[in-house]
Design a protein around this motif. Structure first.
Motif, PDB file in Angstrom:
ATOM      1  N   THR A 167       0.851  -1.183   0.000  1.00  0.00           N
ATOM      2  CA  THR A 167       0.000   0.000   0.000  1.00  0.00           C
ATOM      3  C   THR A 167       0.886   1.233   0.000  1.00  0.00           C
ATOM      4  O   THR A 167       1.662   1.437   0.935  1.00  0.00           O
ATOM      5  CB  THR A 167      -0.919   0.019   1.249  1.00  0.00           C
ATOM      6  OG1 THR A 167      -1.635  -1.214   1.313  1.00  0.00           O
ATOM      7  CG2 THR A 167      -1.901   1.175   1.182  1.00  0.00           C
ATOM      8  N   ALA A 168       0.758   2.041  -1.031  1.00  0.00           N
ATOM      9  CA  ALA A 168       1.493   3.303  -1.140  1.00  0.00           C
ATOM     10  C   ALA A 168       2.996   3.112  -0.925  1.00  0.00           C
ATOM     11  O   ALA A 168       3.638   3.900  -0.247  1.00  0.00           O
ATOM     12  CB  ALA A 168       0.933   4.345  -0.186  1.00  0.00           C
ATOM     13  N   GLY A 169       3.555   2.050  -1.491  1.00  0.00           N
ATOM     14  CA  GLY A 169       4.994   1.820  -1.407  1.00  0.00           C
ATOM     15  C   GLY A 169       5.470   1.190  -0.112  1.00  0.00           C
ATOM     16  O   GLY A 169       6.656   0.997   0.082  1.00  0.00           O
ATOM     17  N   ILE A 170       4.541   0.890   0.796  1.00  0.00           N
ATOM     18  CA  ILE A 170       4.893   0.238   2.069  1.00  0.00           C
ATOM     19  C   ILE A 170       4.396  -1.204   2.004  1.00  0.00           C
ATOM     20  O   ILE A 170       3.212  -1.448   1.726  1.00  0.00           O
ATOM     21  CB  ILE A 170       4.266   0.975   3.268  1.00  0.00           C
ATOM     22  CG1 ILE A 170       4.784   2.408   3.320  1.00  0.00           C
ATOM     23  CG2 ILE A 170       4.556   0.233   4.568  1.00  0.00           C
ATOM     24  CD1 ILE A 170       4.119   3.275   4.361  1.00  0.00           C
ATOM     25  N   VAL A 171       5.290  -2.140   2.248  1.00  0.00           N
ATOM     26  CA  VAL A 171       4.911  -3.544   2.171  1.00  0.00           C
ATOM     27  C   VAL A 171       4.442  -4.043   3.542  1.00  0.00           C
ATOM     28  O   VAL A 171       4.981  -3.649   4.570  1.00  0.00           O
ATOM     29  CB  VAL A 171       6.062  -4.431   1.646  1.00  0.00           C
ATOM     30  CG1 VAL A 171       6.408  -4.082   0.218  1.00  0.00           C
ATOM     31  CG2 VAL A 171       7.295  -4.332   2.514  1.00  0.00           C
ATOM     32  N   THR A 172       3.392  -4.849   3.509  1.00  0.00           N
ATOM     33  CA  THR A 172       2.927  -5.536   4.707  1.00  0.00           C
ATOM     34  C   THR A 172       3.458  -6.957   4.621  1.00  0.00           C
ATOM     35  O   THR A 172       3.277  -7.615   3.606  1.00  0.00           O
ATOM     36  CB  THR A 172       1.390  -5.541   4.793  1.00  0.00           C
ATOM     37  OG1 THR A 172       0.925  -4.187   4.754  1.00  0.00           O
ATOM     38  CG2 THR A 172       0.908  -6.215   6.060  1.00  0.00           C
ATOM     39  N   VAL A 173       4.135  -7.384   5.669  1.00  0.00           N
ATOM     40  CA  VAL A 173       4.790  -8.704   5.647  1.00  0.00           C
ATOM     41  C   VAL A 173       4.274  -9.573   6.775  1.00  0.00           C
ATOM     42  O   VAL A 173       3.685  -9.094   7.740  1.00  0.00           O
ATOM     43  CB  VAL A 173       6.322  -8.561   5.745  1.00  0.00           C
ATOM     44  CG1 VAL A 173       6.896  -7.811   4.560  1.00  0.00           C
ATOM     45  CG2 VAL A 173       6.752  -7.910   7.062  1.00  0.00           C
ATOM     46  N   LYS A 174       4.535 -10.867   6.605  1.00  0.00           N
ATOM     47  CA  LYS A 174       4.265 -11.809   7.696  1.00  0.00           C
ATOM     48  C   LYS A 174       5.509 -12.703   7.808  1.00  0.00           C
ATOM     49  O   LYS A 174       6.186 -12.965   6.802  1.00  0.00           O
ATOM     50  CB  LYS A 174       3.019 -12.636   7.433  1.00  0.00           C
ATOM     51  CG  LYS A 174       3.141 -13.616   6.285  1.00  0.00           C
ATOM     52  CD  LYS A 174       1.901 -14.461   6.148  1.00  0.00           C
ATOM     53  CE  LYS A 174       2.111 -15.509   5.031  1.00  0.00           C
ATOM     54  NZ  LYS A 174       0.969 -16.380   4.880  1.00  0.00           N
ATOM     55  N   PRO A 175       5.818 -13.152   9.015  1.00  0.00           N
ATOM     56  CA  PRO A 175       7.001 -14.016   9.170  1.00  0.00           C
ATOM     57  C   PRO A 175       6.770 -15.360   8.504  1.00  0.00           C
ATOM     58  O   PRO A 175       5.658 -15.875   8.479  1.00  0.00           O
ATOM     59  CB  PRO A 175       7.158 -14.154  10.681  1.00  0.00           C
ATOM     60  CG  PRO A 175       5.867 -13.750  11.274  1.00  0.00           C
ATOM     61  CD  PRO A 175       5.163 -12.869  10.282  1.00  0.00           C
ATOM     62  N   LEU A 176       7.849 -15.896   7.922  1.00  0.00           N
ATOM     63  CA  LEU A 176       7.782 -17.238   7.352  1.00  0.00           C
ATOM     64  C   LEU A 176       7.933 -18.253   8.479  1.00  0.00           C
ATOM     65  O   LEU A 176       8.763 -18.093   9.359  1.00  0.00           O
ATOM     66  CB  LEU A 176       8.895 -17.447   6.324  1.00  0.00           C
ATOM     67  CG  LEU A 176       8.733 -16.733   4.992  1.00  0.00           C
ATOM     68  CD1 LEU A 176       9.949 -16.960   4.129  1.00  0.00           C
ATOM     69  CD2 LEU A 176       7.485 -17.206   4.268  1.00  0.00           C
ATOM     70  N   HIS A 177       7.115 -19.275   8.469  1.00  0.00           N
ATOM     71  CA  HIS A 177       7.195 -20.300   9.523  1.00  0.00           C
ATOM     72  C   HIS A 177       7.780 -21.552   8.948  1.00  0.00           C
ATOM     73  O   HIS A 177       7.566 -22.007   7.928  1.00  0.00           O
ATOM     74  CB  HIS A 177       5.820 -20.596  10.113  1.00  0.00           C
ATOM     75  CG  HIS A 177       5.253 -19.405  10.835  1.00  0.00           C
ATOM     76  ND1 HIS A 177       5.743 -18.970  12.043  1.00  0.00           N
ATOM     77  CD2 HIS A 177       4.272 -18.549  10.502  1.00  0.00           C
ATOM     78  CE1 HIS A 177       5.055 -17.914  12.425  1.00  0.00           C
ATOM     79  NE2 HIS A 177       4.163 -17.637  11.505  1.00  0.00           N
TER      80      HIS A 177
END
Length: 177
Positions: A167-177
């Motif tokens: 969103t607007a150049g900002i990435v939303t991430v989640k940790p890899l398990h």
């Protein structure tokens, strides 16, 4: 003026103009070409351009000179000149089209980042707070992007992550398990 000299004049003038365009392009001054193709957006380059036109006259002139030098008649010389001109026109036009298709604008399409993996570069706070950063090895470049995450606990530097949204150049991430 003989028939031979007409072909020769065309060949010399076309060779001179072609050489001048080549020299100008060495200094970055001959990069602007008039393109008369109706669809010239993106990497599409029309065949009808100044460079391909010069190629036609170059081939026409030297093809006619060669045919006249072989003592061909005027009709055969004109046919050879026209054939050589069209051949040069097509070779240069197709070559320019191919070369222009190799261009890239380098603009990053953020939607391509979804699903890619990377690692936390600067610790990412929890609850969508800004301040974190991730590195992602995109096929075209190594990216350092601002990142947020939905979890409550901060993600420390070096944590492997996956991009779930941008969103607007900002990435939303989640940790890899």
């Amino acid at each position: 003026m003989t028939d031979y000299s007409i072909f020769f004049i065309i060949a010399v003038v076309a060779t001179g103009v072609g050489a001048l365009l080549f020299l100008l392009s060495l200094f970055g001054l001959g990069e602007h070409d008039l393109d008369f193709d109706a669809d010239s957006g993106g990497a599409d380059v029309g065949l009808l351009s100044i460079k391909s036109g010069i190629g036609f006259f170059l081939g026409f002139g030297w093809g006619g000179v060669l045919a006249q030098g072989l003592d061909w008649g005027m009709a055969a010389s004109l046919a050879a000149a026209f054939f050589t001109g069209v051949l040069m026109f097509l070779i240069i036009g197709i070559s320019m089209r191919f070369i222009m298709s190799l261009k890239s604008d380098g603009t990053l399409n953020y939607e391509t980042l979804k699903g890619m993996t990377g690692s936390v570069y600067i610790s990412i706070p929890g609850n969508l707070q800004r301040g974190g950063q991730v590195t992602i090895a995109h096929p075209s470049q190594l990216l350092y992007l601002p990142a947020v995450q939905e979890g409550e606990h901060p993600l420390p530097s070096g944590t492997p992550v996956e991009v779930v949204a941008v969103t607007a150049g900002i990435v939303t991430v989640k940790p890899l398990h």
